[in-house]
Design an enzyme around this catalytic site. Structure first.
Site, mmCIF file in Angstrom:
data_model
loop_
_atom_site.group_PDB
_atom_site.id
_atom_site.type_symbol
_atom_site.label_atom_id
_atom_site.label_comp_id
_atom_site.label_asym_id
_atom_site.label_seq_id
_atom_site.Cartn_x
_atom_site.Cartn_y
_atom_site.Cartn_z
ATOM 1 N N ASP A 35 0.941 -1.333 -0.086
ATOM 2 C CA ASP A 35 0.001 -0.035 0.016
ATOM 3 C C ASP A 35 0.855 1.059 0.085
ATOM 4 O O ASP A 35 2.069 1.475 0.597
ATOM 5 C CB ASP A 35 -0.945 0.014 1.292
ATOM 6 C CG ASP A 35 -1.983 0.852 1.274
ATOM 7 O OD1 ASP A 35 -2.310 1.410 -0.021
ATOM 8 O OD2 ASP A 35 -2.687 1.005 2.031
ATOM 9 N N GLY A 36 0.404 2.231 -0.648
ATOM 10 C CA GLY A 36 1.087 3.671 -0.454
ATOM 11 C C GLY A 36 1.752 4.156 -1.779
ATOM 12 O O GLY A 36 2.463 4.866 -1.693
ATOM 13 N N GLY A 38 0.233 5.341 -4.558
ATOM 14 C CA GLY A 38 -0.230 6.452 -5.161
ATOM 15 C C GLY A 38 0.453 7.417 -4.262
ATOM 16 O O GLY A 38 0.543 8.662 -4.886
ATOM 17 N N ARG A 39 0.240 7.505 -3.121
ATOM 18 C CA ARG A 39 0.559 8.560 -2.290
ATOM 19 C C ARG A 39 2.061 8.838 -2.263
ATOM 20 O O ARG A 39 2.431 10.102 -2.224
ATOM 21 C CB ARG A 39 0.123 8.072 -0.705
ATOM 22 C CG ARG A 39 -1.089 8.501 -0.124
ATOM 23 C CD ARG A 39 -1.448 7.872 1.092
ATOM 24 N NE ARG A 39 -1.810 6.225 0.983
ATOM 25 C CZ ARG A 39 -2.039 5.422 2.042
ATOM 26 N NH1 ARG A 39 -1.907 6.034 3.242
ATOM 27 N NH2 ARG A 39 -2.036 4.385 1.728
ATOM 28 N N GLN A 81 -10.235 -6.944 -6.155
ATOM 29 C CA GLN A 81 -11.533 -6.657 -6.945
ATOM 30 C C GLN A 81 -12.043 -5.305 -6.879
ATOM 31 O O GLN A 81 -12.398 -4.768 -7.852
ATOM 32 C CB GLN A 81 -12.589 -7.735 -6.385
ATOM 33 C CG GLN A 81 -12.153 -9.183 -6.719
ATOM 34 C CD GLN A 81 -13.375 -10.084 -6.369
ATOM 35 O OE1 GLN A 81 -14.158 -9.884 -5.676
ATOM 36 N NE2 GLN A 81 -13.725 -11.040 -7.441
ATOM 37 N N ASN A 83 -10.360 -2.803 -6.653
ATOM 38 C CA ASN A 83 -9.456 -1.876 -7.645
ATOM 39 C C ASN A 83 -9.624 -1.785 -8.818
ATOM 40 O O ASN A 83 -9.689 -0.690 -9.726
ATOM 41 C CB ASN A 83 -8.028 -2.279 -7.766
ATOM 42 C CG ASN A 83 -7.153 -2.272 -6.326
ATOM 43 O OD1 ASN A 83 -6.329 -2.853 -6.348
ATOM 44 N ND2 ASN A 83 -7.626 -1.342 -5.574
ATOM 45 N N ARG A 86 -11.381 2.010 -9.964
ATOM 46 C CA ARG A 86 -10.569 3.070 -9.790
ATOM 47 C C ARG A 86 -10.898 3.612 -11.285
ATOM 48 O O ARG A 86 -11.183 2.989 -12.343
ATOM 49 C CB ARG A 86 -9.170 2.726 -9.869
ATOM 50 C CG ARG A 86 -8.696 2.395 -8.294
ATOM 51 C CD ARG A 86 -7.303 1.980 -8.186
ATOM 52 N NE ARG A 86 -6.944 1.684 -6.878
ATOM 53 C CZ ARG A 86 -5.776 1.601 -6.423
ATOM 54 N NH1 ARG A 86 -4.616 1.681 -7.132
ATOM 55 N NH2 ARG A 86 -5.636 1.499 -5.073
ATOM 56 N N SER A 211 -7.981 -5.614 4.382
ATOM 57 C CA SER A 211 -8.552 -5.221 3.288
ATOM 58 C C SER A 211 -9.136 -6.596 2.263
ATOM 59 O O SER A 211 -8.673 -6.563 1.107
ATOM 60 C CB SER A 211 -7.842 -4.194 2.427
ATOM 61 O OG SER A 211 -7.681 -3.231 3.078
ATOM 62 N N GLU A 222 0.761 -13.530 12.034
ATOM 63 C CA GLU A 222 1.199 -12.376 12.902
ATOM 64 C C GLU A 222 1.138 -11.188 11.850
ATOM 65 O O GLU A 222 1.349 -11.216 10.874
ATOM 66 C CB GLU A 222 2.698 -12.601 13.085
ATOM 67 C CG GLU A 222 3.052 -13.557 14.448
ATOM 68 C CD GLU A 222 2.325 -13.483 15.660
ATOM 69 O OE1 GLU A 222 2.029 -12.369 16.128
ATOM 70 O OE2 GLU A 222 1.773 -14.274 15.832
#
Length: 261
Positions: A35-36, A38-39, A81, A83, A86, A211, A222
């Site tokens: 994740d991340g 795009g940011r 799925q 996504n 977008r 997610s 974990e």
């Protein structure tokens, strides 16, 4: 609560962090929610796809590090799925990036003896992307040094539903007896079979949820969350995650030790 490691490790070099690893307590299977991307790009004034391109370098490093450490399975969440909701321009760019990765990295995976598999509702991918996925799967099917599983057009709930459908079909045909159904049998109908369940899940970018990823398989995994954006998640960050993993006591519902009175 899953946490990132203490800042007390910040002063240590990569070689010092590596020396702290217990080779006998490394995870056999690591799963990652990348994740991340795009940011990362937006923070640099770049188009979002630039973050995904840079994220591929993190994938390369993680594969190399897993091979170095003897971690036998790596599963990455590349496209969910959800996504598909977008903007079409971003989806097309991501599919193009997928095809480019498979066409350029396939020989490297073969050299590294990494078996590639994709899981998810792959029939929803563009035909050209499906071609590269199936070709890479076929050409690496005989390799066994490490299993790289890429979740594409994937959803954990959808995977469970598809597994139930397969199980019901076999029960209706008499292949499976209903009173013989147990967790081990059900696991054989999941798309990740025959991989063991992940020992460690890493999610980058500061989000603390799974997610819809590997819902069945993560029952005793974990969880490790880090604010680091995926394109910045490189060797040092992975070492910190592994050190934190080794601090955990994995009981699987059992009591491993008792304190006498």
């Amino acid at each position: 609560m899953a946490q990132t490691p203490s800042s007390s490790l910040d002063h240590l070099s990569e070689s010092e962090l590596t020396a702290r690893l217990d080779q006998e307590v490394l995870p056999k299977h690591v799963a990652v929610i990348m994740d991340g991307n795009g940011r990362w790009a937006e923070l640099r004034g770049l188009p979002r796809i630039a973050g995904h391109r840079e994220g591929i370098n993190s994938v390369r490093e993680m594969i190399a590090q897993c091979l170095e450490l003897g971690i036998r399975a790596l599963t990455i969440y590349a496209f969910s799925q959800e996504n598909w909701n977008r903007p079409s321009q971003e989806i097309n760019a991501l599919m193009g990036l997928l095809e480019h990765y498979l066409s350029t990295e396939r020989d490297k995976l073969i050299e590294q003896q990494v078996r590639f598999r994709a899981v998810g509702r792959l029939e929803l991918l563009p035909e050209s992307a499906q071609h590269w996925v199936r070709t890479t799967e076929k050409e690496t099917a005989h390799l066994d040094k490490m299993a790289l599983t890429v979740a594409l057009s994937y959803g954990g709930r959808a995977e469970i539903v598809d597994a139930v459908k397969g199980l019901l079909r076999d029960a209706a045909s008499g292949t499976v007896q209903p009173d013989r159904i147990d967790e081990a049998l059900f696991d054989r109908y999941l798309s990740t079979h025959p991989l063991p369940d992940p020992d460690l899940l890493i999610r980058t970018s500061g989000e603390t949820r799974i997610s819809n990823f590997l819902l069945w398989q993560l029952a005793y995994t974990e969880l490790y969350f880090t604010p680091t954006l995926w394109p910045d998640f490189r060797r040092r960050e992975f070492l910190l995650a592994l050190i934190e993993y080794q601090r955990r006591e994995r009981r699987f519902g059992r009591v491993l030790s008792t304190v006498s009175s």
